[in-house]
Design an enzyme around this catalytic site. Structure first.
Site, mmCIF file in Angstrom:
data_model
loop_
_atom_site.group_PDB
_atom_site.id
_atom_site.type_symbol
_atom_site.label_atom_id
_atom_site.label_comp_id
_atom_site.label_asym_id
_atom_site.label_seq_id
_atom_site.Cartn_x
_atom_site.Cartn_y
_atom_site.Cartn_z
ATOM 1 C CE1 TYR A 1 -20.546 11.146 44.933
ATOM 2 C CE2 TYR A 1 -18.972 11.959 43.320
ATOM 3 C CZ TYR A 1 -20.177 11.346 43.617
ATOM 4 O OH TYR A 1 -21.000 10.931 42.597
ATOM 5 C CB SER B 1 -18.954 9.056 40.193
ATOM 6 O OG SER B 1 -18.659 10.361 39.730
#
Length: 258
Positions: free
Chosen positions: A153, A140
């Protein structure tokens, strides 16, 4: 001539489902591990896909033995995949001052990092012996800088990038390629819960098509869409003082990230 085989985790929704659909429509057979195999199988049937071209395996990516067993079952039933896409991942906000959120971080790392390594594990030696294959890690743009409320995350996705880079070096010269794809904001059920602006939001099917091209080329690392690659580079170059000032006042504990 046999069809190529793609093994994809996280195909029950979002990016993984878009990748599965794209691969199938391009003539690939599918191996799809899932925590809710009956639901994923029902979705495959609803697409009108011939059952000879896909198989669902019950597995939990967060449990090493479970996802390794799914990979071994794929090898025994469908053979060595041409491409393995470790896409399964979770994004949950956390605050390190909250005890329960340390468990949130442990779960995030178990799925996003250890789960990826365990997904690849059964296929590395068979691919190496065959002399070809592609392992794909879905990272990501959140890997580039730490964002308030997203410590688990962001750390996990930075770990995906570094892990795939390490694995790429280990497999150099074997014929097995390692590809890292870093999505920006992709229109999925996960990102639709966000309550903030999402620049360069991309439909999941368009992302899947671009990711498939990068995988076919064996690109070592690619951000999709390209505009987010520019944003990511600028953020990486931004001095900490300015970066911290830019994020001042942002919520400490948010729910979603790219």
């Amino acid at each position: 001539m046999t069809s190529p085989l793609a093994y994809i985790t996280g195909a029950s929704s979002g990016i993984g489902q878009a990748l599965a659909q794209h691969c199938f429509l391009q003539g690939w057979d599918l191996a799809l591990p899932a925590r809710r195999p009956a639901e994923l199988a029902a979705w495959c049937r609803a697409q009108g896909w011939p059952e000879a071209r896909w198989r669902v395996y019950g597995a939990d990516v967060a449990e090493v033995d479970s996802i390794v067993a799914a990979g071994q079952a794929c090898l025994a039933t469908q053979g060595v995949p041409d491409v393995v896409i470790a896409n399964a991942g979770i994004s949950v906000g956390m605050d390190s001052a909250v005890r329960d959120d340390i468990d949130v971080m442990a779960r995030t790392l178990a799925v996003n990092n250890t789960g990826m390594a365990a997904t690849f594990h059964p296929f590395i030696d068979p691919m190496r012996q065959r002399g070809r294959g592609t392992l794909v890690g879905i990272a990501s743009v959140a890997a580039v800088r730490g964002l308030p409320g997203h410590g688990a995350y962001c750390a996990s996705k930075a770990g995906v990038v570094s892990y795939c880079e390490s694995l790429r070096g280990e497999l150099r010269g074997t014929g097995v390629r390692v590809v890292t794809i870093a999505p920006g904001y992709i229109d999925t059920p996960l990102t639709r819960k966000n309550r903030y602006a999402m620049p360069f939001l991309m439909p999941a099917d368009r992302f899947a098509a671009r990711a498939a091209r990068a995988i076919a080329r064996g690109t070592s690392y690619q951000v999709i869409p390209w505009q987010m690659a520019v944003v990511a580079k600028l953020l990486r170059l931004l001095p900490n003082r300015l970066f911290d000032a830019l994020l001042a006042g942002k919520p400490r504990k948010a729910r979603q990230a790219p």
